[in-house]
Enzyme design. Sequence first.
Site, short mmCIF file in Angstrom:
data_model
loop_
_atom_site.label_atom_id
_atom_site.label_comp_id
_atom_site.label_asym_id
_atom_site.label_seq_id
_atom_site.Cartn_x
_atom_site.Cartn_y
_atom_site.Cartn_z
N GLU A 60 16.05 -13.39 5.67
CA GLU A 60 15.54 -13.24 4.35
C GLU A 60 16.94 -13.63 3.33
O GLU A 60 17.62 -12.80 3.47
CB GLU A 60 14.95 -12.03 3.93
CG GLU A 60 13.68 -11.75 4.73
CD GLU A 60 13.23 -10.25 4.50
OE1 GLU A 60 12.12 -10.03 4.90
OE2 GLU A 60 13.95 -9.40 3.96
N ASP A 75 15.39 -2.66 -5.81
CA ASP A 75 16.72 -2.41 -4.97
C ASP A 75 17.70 -1.35 -5.24
O ASP A 75 17.84 -1.14 -6.41
CB ASP A 75 17.43 -3.96 -5.01
CG ASP A 75 16.72 -5.06 -4.33
OD1 ASP A 75 16.43 -4.83 -3.01
OD2 ASP A 75 16.56 -6.20 -5.19
N TYR A 134 4.85 -7.16 5.38
CA TYR A 134 6.04 -6.69 5.24
C TYR A 134 5.64 -5.06 4.90
O TYR A 134 5.02 -5.03 3.65
CB TYR A 134 7.00 -7.27 4.15
CG TYR A 134 8.27 -6.56 4.22
CD1 TYR A 134 8.78 -5.18 4.13
CD2 TYR A 134 9.41 -7.46 4.00
CE1 TYR A 134 9.94 -4.63 3.88
CE2 TYR A 134 10.88 -6.99 3.97
CZ TYR A 134 10.84 -5.56 3.73
OH TYR A 134 12.28 -5.05 3.69
#
Length: 288
Positions: free
Chosen positions: A56, A67, A181
């Site tokens: 990725e 994040d 995911y």
Amino acid sequence: MSSVSPNSKRISKRFVELRAAGELGIIAYITAGDPTFAATLKYVLALAEAGTDVIELGVPFSDPLADGPTIQRASERALKAGATLGGVLDLVRGIRQSSQVPLVLFSYYNPILQMGLEKFAAAAASAGADGVLATDLTPEESEDYRRILAAHHLDTIFLGAPTSTDERLAKIAGCSSGFLYLISRTGVTGAKDVLPDDLPALLRRARSVTQLPIAVGFGISLPGHVSVLGGLADAAVVGSALVSEIEKAPSVEAAAKTLGERIRALKEAARHGLSRREAPIHRGGVAT
């Protein structure tokens, strides 16, 4: 017209190979352009050589809400060095001169929308990307995105979370191709010492609504995590732990060497992972 044949689905092919081998896949995330695109090219090739199954490439973004601090700092470094989405696509083209490792563009939606869906999809496919994960794009808002990317034979990967209901997981899986995911826990990205106690239940719920391969990310960093996931998931996603190695390495060459070593250790754990019956996730985390 896309240069990628609909029959050249690198991601799906890799998961078929992993399943046939009875092996957990290792998906590596790094931020593209951190510290430079030339460095990222070396890192990708080192990761691929070490046996990474899917890579990725994070598209640097100024407001990376999903994040944690490690990847936020990587985005800041890349942006200061001049990284752009166009530069990431050029990087993909450069990678394809040396490697056929499956590549996923991991981005927030804003840079994609700013480039334009059709222009982005055509450029990504032409460069040699295999899939796209837009972290903040919901299934309800993704119809045009999925249609255009599918027309260029790009997989569209979506995120499922512990807070997702069964109905929601089914909807997310229905919009996904390549793999689903699963976020292992609520919160932002970042390496952790233990995996959540409720992860097996989340994986069982996801399995009940999709035939897609399931990758687990957020907090995966240790060979022990991989050993446990070997009986439960199809792949483990390792990100912050790798980005941290890049951040603290004294040189690009040292970082590339360390990344390769980390992946080899994880692949070794994946090949010799515990079976589902032998791999309890107990209160207090993972037995490593």
